[in-house]
Motif scaffolding. Structure first.
Motif, PDB file in Angstrom:
ATOM      1  N   GLU A   1       0.831  -1.201   0.000  1.00 42.50           N
ATOM      2  CA  GLU A   1       0.000   0.000   0.000  1.00 42.50           C
ATOM      3  C   GLU A   1       0.868   1.255   0.000  1.00 42.50           C
ATOM      4  O   GLU A   1       2.034   1.232   0.398  1.00 42.50           O
ATOM      5  CB  GLU A   1      -0.911   0.011   1.236  1.00 42.50           C
ATOM      6  N   PHE A   2       0.283   2.365  -0.446  1.00 45.24           N
ATOM      7  CA  PHE A   2       0.998   3.627  -0.374  1.00 45.24           C
ATOM      8  C   PHE A   2       1.185   4.034   1.082  1.00 45.24           C
ATOM      9  O   PHE A   2       0.296   3.832   1.908  1.00 45.24           O
ATOM     10  CB  PHE A   2       0.236   4.726  -1.121  1.00 45.24           C
ATOM     11  N   GLY A   3       2.357   4.587   1.395  1.00 44.80           N
ATOM     12  CA  GLY A   3       2.643   5.046   2.737  1.00 44.80           C
ATOM     13  C   GLY A   3       3.007   6.523   2.729  1.00 44.80           C
ATOM     14  O   GLY A   3       2.782   7.235   1.752  1.00 44.80           O
ATOM     15  N   SER A   4       3.577   6.992   3.834  1.00 49.05           N
ATOM     16  CA  SER A   4       4.019   8.380   3.955  1.00 49.05           C
ATOM     17  C   SER A   4       5.536   8.426   3.945  1.00 49.05           C
ATOM     18  O   SER A   4       6.190   7.698   4.702  1.00 49.05           O
ATOM     19  CB  SER A   4       3.489   9.001   5.257  1.00 49.05           C
ATOM     20  N   CYS A   5       6.089   9.276   3.088  1.00 48.44           N
ATOM     21  CA  CYS A   5       7.547   9.423   3.027  1.00 48.44           C
ATOM     22  C   CYS A   5       8.055  10.120   4.280  1.00 48.44           C
ATOM     23  O   CYS A   5       7.406  11.022   4.816  1.00 48.44           O
ATOM     24  CB  CYS A   5       7.951  10.258   1.810  1.00 48.44           C
ATOM     25  N   SER A   6       9.210   9.728   4.744  1.00 49.84           N
ATOM     26  CA  SER A   6       9.893  10.447   5.817  1.00 49.84           C
ATOM     27  C   SER A   6      11.258  10.878   5.304  1.00 49.84           C
ATOM     28  O   SER A   6      11.760  10.356   4.311  1.00 49.84           O
ATOM     29  CB  SER A   6      10.027   9.570   7.061  1.00 49.84           C
ATOM     30  N   ASN A   7      11.843  11.879   5.934  1.00 52.46           N
ATOM     31  CA  ASN A   7      13.118  12.449   5.500  1.00 52.46           C
ATOM     32  C   ASN A   7      13.058  12.884   4.036  1.00 52.46           C
ATOM     33  O   ASN A   7      13.926  12.568   3.234  1.00 52.46           O
ATOM     34  CB  ASN A   7      14.263  11.435   5.668  1.00 52.46           C
ATOM     35  N   VAL A   8      11.999  13.605   3.691  1.00 50.44           N
ATOM     36  CA  VAL A   8      11.777  13.968   2.296  1.00 50.44           C
ATOM     37  C   VAL A   8      12.755  15.042   1.826  1.00 50.44           C
ATOM     38  O   VAL A   8      13.295  15.814   2.608  1.00 50.44           O
ATOM     39  CB  VAL A   8      10.330  14.457   2.067  1.00 50.44           C
ATOM     40  N   VAL A   9      12.981  15.064   0.521  1.00 50.05           N
ATOM     41  CA  VAL A   9      13.832  16.080  -0.104  1.00 50.05           C
ATOM     42  C   VAL A   9      12.999  17.309  -0.467  1.00 50.05           C
ATOM     43  O   VAL A   9      13.332  18.428  -0.115  1.00 50.05           O
ATOM     44  CB  VAL A   9      14.529  15.507  -1.361  1.00 50.05           C
ATOM     45  N   ASP A  10      11.908  17.119  -1.213  1.00 46.95           N
ATOM     46  CA  ASP A  10      10.929  18.167  -1.527  1.00 46.95           C
ATOM     47  C   ASP A  10      11.598  19.472  -1.970  1.00 46.95           C
ATOM     48  O   ASP A  10      11.443  20.508  -1.344  1.00 46.95           O
ATOM     49  CB  ASP A  10      10.038  18.412  -0.313  1.00 46.95           C
ATOM     50  N   SER A  11      12.335  19.419  -3.075  1.00 49.44           N
ATOM     51  CA  SER A  11      13.176  20.553  -3.481  1.00 49.44           C
ATOM     52  C   SER A  11      12.638  21.324  -4.685  1.00 49.44           C
ATOM     53  O   SER A  11      13.374  22.084  -5.311  1.00 49.44           O
ATOM     54  CB  SER A  11      14.586  20.048  -3.808  1.00 49.44           C
ATOM     55  N   CYS A  12      11.351  21.166  -5.002  1.00 49.59           N
ATOM     56  CA  CYS A  12      10.828  21.762  -6.232  1.00 49.59           C
ATOM     57  C   CYS A  12      10.169  23.120  -6.048  1.00 49.59           C
ATOM     58  O   CYS A  12       9.928  23.817  -7.032  1.00 49.59           O
ATOM     59  CB  CYS A  12       9.832  20.809  -6.891  1.00 49.59           C
ATOM     60  N   GLY A  13       9.849  23.504  -4.832  1.00 47.83           N
ATOM     61  CA  GLY A  13       9.139  24.751  -4.645  1.00 47.83           C
ATOM     62  C   GLY A  13       7.692  24.632  -5.101  1.00 47.83           C
ATOM     63  O   GLY A  13       7.162  23.543  -5.313  1.00 47.83           O
TER      64      GLY A  13
END
Length: 210
Positions: free
Chosen positions: A189-201
């Protein structure tokens, strides 16, 4: 009109690197992170990739690995052993031999799975995942992050906004260009990411190449 594209179907239709960007999470037991690369963007931004098959043959995207959360760098130079039939399937989404070897050494060999089982996990996840059609038109688009994530969650039942980590690099004009999508799972199943990068603005470019 069909507004979706399945990763597996997309790469098979295309006949469809260097290590993948660091996975969104490797810490939590049971969490898995599928790493997808935006091929036109990376082929354009990193000249060392120019002779890779996915660059020469115009792939829209490729799978660069699956972090299964068992640790990293256990392979010590081991090579994945796949049957000719399985290799043919894996080639459609991971066409580069070096990338397949590196992802096995870095992630697969740390797991309790055989190479065959590990790469079967990759093809299963990729085959079920649906992505917005803008990723497969050959054109370039500027999109909002919120709209893109909304499309992802609408296309994939059970996915939430926290299941996706978007990774961008600065282009020649300093724009954010999407280079990687990490999708996080808990088991099947889909989960929740941890320690994300999220660098797109808030906005970024999906590159269709030159």
């Amino acid at each position: 009109m069909n507004t979706t594209v399945g990763v597996g179907a997309l790469l098979i239709l295309q006949g469809i690197f260097l290590m993948p960007a660091h996975a969104a999470s490797t810490a939590r037991s049971g969490q898995r992170v599928l790493m997808i690369e935006m091929t036109p963007a990376l082929c354009s931004m990193q000249p060392t990739r120019a002779r890779m098959r996915q660059c020469l043959e115009g792939y829209s995207l490729t799978v660069s690995g699956l972090d299964m959360g068992y640790g990293e760098r256990c392979g010590r130079g081991s090579e994945p052993r796949l049957t000719p039939l399985q290799l043919k399937v894996v080639n459609r989404i991971m066409p580069d031999t070096t990338v397949r070897s590196q992802t096995w050494q870095r992630y697969g060999a740390c797991s309790p799975f055989s190479a065959s089982s590990y790469f079967r996990q990759i093809t299963n996840y990729a085959g079920a995942l649906k992505l917005p059609k803008e990723l497969n038109t050959g054109n370039s688009y500027t999109v909002s992050k919120s709209r893109f994530i909304s499309q992802m969650t609408r296309l994939n039942k059970g996915m939430s906004s926290s299941s996706v980590d978007l990774i961008c690099q600065a282009g020649s004009r300093k724009q954010s260009i999407l280079t990687d999508i990490h999708v996080c799972y808990e088991g099947s199943e889909f989960g929740s990411c941890s320690n994300v990068v999220d660098s797109c603005g808030s906005r970024f470019i999906i590159s269709g190449g030159e």
